[in-house]
Scaffold this active site. Structure first.
Site, short mmCIF file in Angstrom:
data_model
loop_
_atom_site.label_atom_id
_atom_site.label_comp_id
_atom_site.label_asym_id
_atom_site.label_seq_id
_atom_site.Cartn_x
_atom_site.Cartn_y
_atom_site.Cartn_z
N ARG A 164 0.85 -1.19 0.00
CA ARG A 164 0.00 0.00 0.00
C ARG A 164 0.89 1.25 0.00
O ARG A 164 1.95 1.26 0.64
CB ARG A 164 -0.90 0.04 1.25
CG ARG A 164 -2.06 -0.93 1.21
CD ARG A 164 -3.10 -0.57 0.15
NE ARG A 164 -4.23 -1.48 0.15
CZ ARG A 164 -4.35 -2.53 -0.66
NH1 ARG A 164 -3.42 -2.80 -1.56
NH2 ARG A 164 -5.43 -3.29 -0.61
N HIS A 172 -0.93 0.03 -9.71
CA HIS A 172 -1.63 -0.88 -8.78
C HIS A 172 -2.20 -2.09 -9.55
O HIS A 172 -3.42 -2.30 -9.58
CB HIS A 172 -2.75 -0.15 -8.02
CG HIS A 172 -3.21 -0.90 -6.80
ND1 HIS A 172 -3.70 -0.28 -5.67
CD2 HIS A 172 -3.23 -2.23 -6.53
CE1 HIS A 172 -4.02 -1.21 -4.76
NE2 HIS A 172 -3.74 -2.40 -5.27
P1 NDP Z 1 -1.54 -11.52 5.20
O1 NDP Z 1 -2.48 -10.98 6.21
O2 NDP Z 1 -1.70 -12.92 4.75
O3 NDP Z 1 -0.04 -11.35 5.74
C1 NDP Z 1 0.38 -10.22 6.42
C2 NDP Z 1 1.80 -10.43 6.90
O4 NDP Z 1 2.27 -9.19 7.44
C3 NDP Z 1 1.90 -11.47 8.02
O5 NDP Z 1 3.07 -12.22 7.87
C4 NDP Z 1 2.00 -10.61 9.29
O6 NDP Z 1 2.73 -11.18 10.35
C5 NDP Z 1 2.78 -9.42 8.75
N1 NDP Z 1 2.55 -8.24 9.60
C6 NDP Z 1 1.40 -7.60 9.88
N2 NDP Z 1 1.61 -6.59 10.73
C7 NDP Z 1 2.93 -6.58 11.00
C8 NDP Z 1 3.76 -5.78 11.83
N3 NDP Z 1 3.26 -4.78 12.57
N4 NDP Z 1 5.08 -6.08 11.87
C9 NDP Z 1 5.59 -7.11 11.16
N5 NDP Z 1 4.85 -7.91 10.35
C10 NDP Z 1 3.54 -7.64 10.28
O7 NDP Z 1 -1.61 -10.50 3.96
P2 NDP Z 1 -1.40 -10.85 2.41
O8 NDP Z 1 -0.05 -11.47 2.26
O9 NDP Z 1 -2.56 -11.57 1.86
O10 NDP Z 1 -1.43 -9.38 1.77
C11 NDP Z 1 -0.58 -8.33 2.17
C12 NDP Z 1 -1.02 -7.00 1.58
O11 NDP Z 1 -0.74 -6.95 0.18
C13 NDP Z 1 -2.52 -6.73 1.60
O12 NDP Z 1 -2.93 -6.28 2.89
C14 NDP Z 1 -2.69 -5.67 0.53
O13 NDP Z 1 -2.56 -4.38 1.11
C15 NDP Z 1 -1.53 -5.91 -0.41
N6 NDP Z 1 -1.97 -6.36 -1.75
C16 NDP Z 1 -1.57 -5.65 -2.85
C17 NDP Z 1 -1.95 -6.03 -4.11
C18 NDP Z 1 -1.49 -5.29 -5.32
O14 NDP Z 1 -1.95 -5.57 -6.43
N7 NDP Z 1 -0.55 -4.37 -5.21
C19 NDP Z 1 -2.78 -7.22 -4.33
C20 NDP Z 1 -3.14 -7.90 -3.11
C21 NDP Z 1 -2.75 -7.46 -1.87
P3 NDP Z 1 2.25 -12.56 11.08
O15 NDP Z 1 2.44 -13.65 10.04
O16 NDP Z 1 3.18 -12.70 12.20
O17 NDP Z 1 0.82 -12.36 11.45
C1 OXD Z 2 -5.96 -6.06 -2.92
C2 OXD Z 2 -5.42 -5.20 -3.96
O1 OXD Z 2 -5.85 -5.76 -1.73
O2 OXD Z 2 -5.72 -5.40 -5.15
O3 OXD Z 2 -6.55 -7.11 -3.30
O4 OXD Z 2 -4.64 -4.30 -3.66
#
Ligand code: NDP
Ligand code: OXD
Length: 306
Positions: A221, A269
């Site tokens: 993001r 994006h």
């Molecule tokens: P998940 O919820 O599966 O994973 C999040 C990860 O971030 C986990 O490993 C979590 O740790 C870690 N995390 C969260 N908070 C913290 C923190 N404060 N400090 C350290 N680590 C942290 O999310 P996804 O992998 O499914 O997606 C991630 C993001 O990607 C989405 O939220 C979205 O914003 C973005 N996205 C972007 C897209 C694009 O096209 N550009 C498409 C899809 C998603 P833990 O494992 O310990 O809980």
């Molecule tokens: C999502 C994205 O969060 O597209 O799925 O960014």
């Protein structure tokens, strides 16, 4: 019961038609054209207007239209409302392909050659030797990216909130873990959710801990990056480059310095776009579960914000 679609910034006709085919006896409406707000118990949302949330007294569950839920202001939802998101193997694969491609593009200096091409300048250079990728966030996307990078010969470290182990990945967690990981990273890939704890995390302090040969790849993001700090690091040569797919304000305005920066590669994006059919199947299943009083799939922890 009825389903409300509150997705702004796109044409939802196809989505509503397909969803209605799968749920022929359910009333599906699109905000703000909602005849009876009292009937709404499920909302499918993406950048929904904040004022809407206060007008749905019988809301039971909200599904994000994507993987991230940061466009839903959780503070406006009563505590009992479940929040779910999209989790999709293909989406994770697409993200892994995007990350691998851009790590390689940075390694092979492609941006430099695109610029040289416009100058008709013939100046071959060896590719960078660097092979250590640090992933911020080791969830659905981070794990899939790590596998793809490892399979392509990269060394991978990853940072998460909770301690965990993973084959062939050096894992770090917490503030101390991040401090330890950053100084050795060549490509820092952000795949964190946007939460109170991660907003602005790619700032002066983090960038100063990376070596000057490092590149930042942000596909999570825009709010993760403090834009001026990133620009300063690129301009004063303490960071080699950046690949950015997401921005604080999207679409990026024409006057933004990112557009023409020689060290920034920018995509609109599009790193991993959800497949409509996959989204619909997940929504339908969760609506069935909601009607049967069962636990929904892919629930988020509202306290943690992801
Ligand atoms: P998940 O919820 O599966 O994973 C999040 C990860 O971030 C986990 O490993 C979590 O740790 C870690 N995390 C969260 N908070 C913290 C923190 N404060 N400090 C350290 N680590 C942290 O999310 P996804 O992998 O499914 O997606 C991630 C993001 O990607 C989405 O939220 C979205 O914003 C973005 N996205 C972007 C897209 C694009 O096209 N550009 C498409 C899809 C998603 P833990 O494992 O310990 O809980
Ligand atoms: C999502 C994205 O969060 O597209 O799925 O960014």
């Amino acid at each position: 019961m009825s389903i409300l679609i509150a997705i702004t910034g796109r044409d939802n006709t196809k989505l509503i038609t397909k969803l209605q085919e799968r749920l022929p006896s359910t009333l599906i409406e699109q905000w703000p054209d909602c005849k009876n707000v009292n009937n709404v118990d499920f909302v499918l949302a993406w950048k929904a207007p904040e004022s809407m949330w206060l007008q749905l007294p019988n809301l039971k569950a909200v599904s994000s239209f994507g993987a991230g839920i940061d466009s839903i202001d959780l503070t406006l939802l009563p505590e009992h409302v479940e929040v779910v998101r999209i989790v999709d193997e293909q989406l994770a694969e697409d993200m892994a392909e995007y990350v691998l491609t851009h790590v390689l593009a940075q390694k092979l200096r492609l941006k430099e050659y695109y610029i040289k091409q416009t100058q008709q300048a013939w100046q071959p250079k060896r590719a960078h030797n660097n092979k250590h990728v640090g992933i911020l966030g080791f969830g659905e996307l981070g794990k899939t990216c790590a596998k793809k990078l490892i399979n392509n010969g990269f060394k991978v470290s990853a940072w998460a909130r909770n301690n965990k182990t993973a084959d062939n990945v050096s894992m770090f967690y917490g503030a101390d873990g991040l401090e330890l990981m950053l100084p050795d990273i060549d490509y820092l890939v952000c795949l964190l959710p946007l939460t109170k704890a991660t907003k602005g995390i790619i700032n002066y302090s983090m960038l100063a801990k990376l070596p000057p040969r490092a590149v930042v790849i942000n596909a999570a993001r825009g709010g993760h990056v403090v834009e001026q700090d990133l620009l300063d690091a690129l301009n004063n040569e303490s960071l080699r480059g950046a690949t950015l797919d997401v921005f604080e304000h999207e679409p990026l305005v024409g006057s933004h310095p990112y557009w023409s920066h020689p060290k920034i590669t920018l995509t609109p994006h599009c790193a991993a776009l959800s497949d409509l059919n996959s989204i619909i199947e997940q929504i339908v299943k969760n609506i069935e579960y909601l009607n049967q009083g069962l636990a929904l799939n892919n629930r988020v922890n509202r306290m943690e914000g992801y």
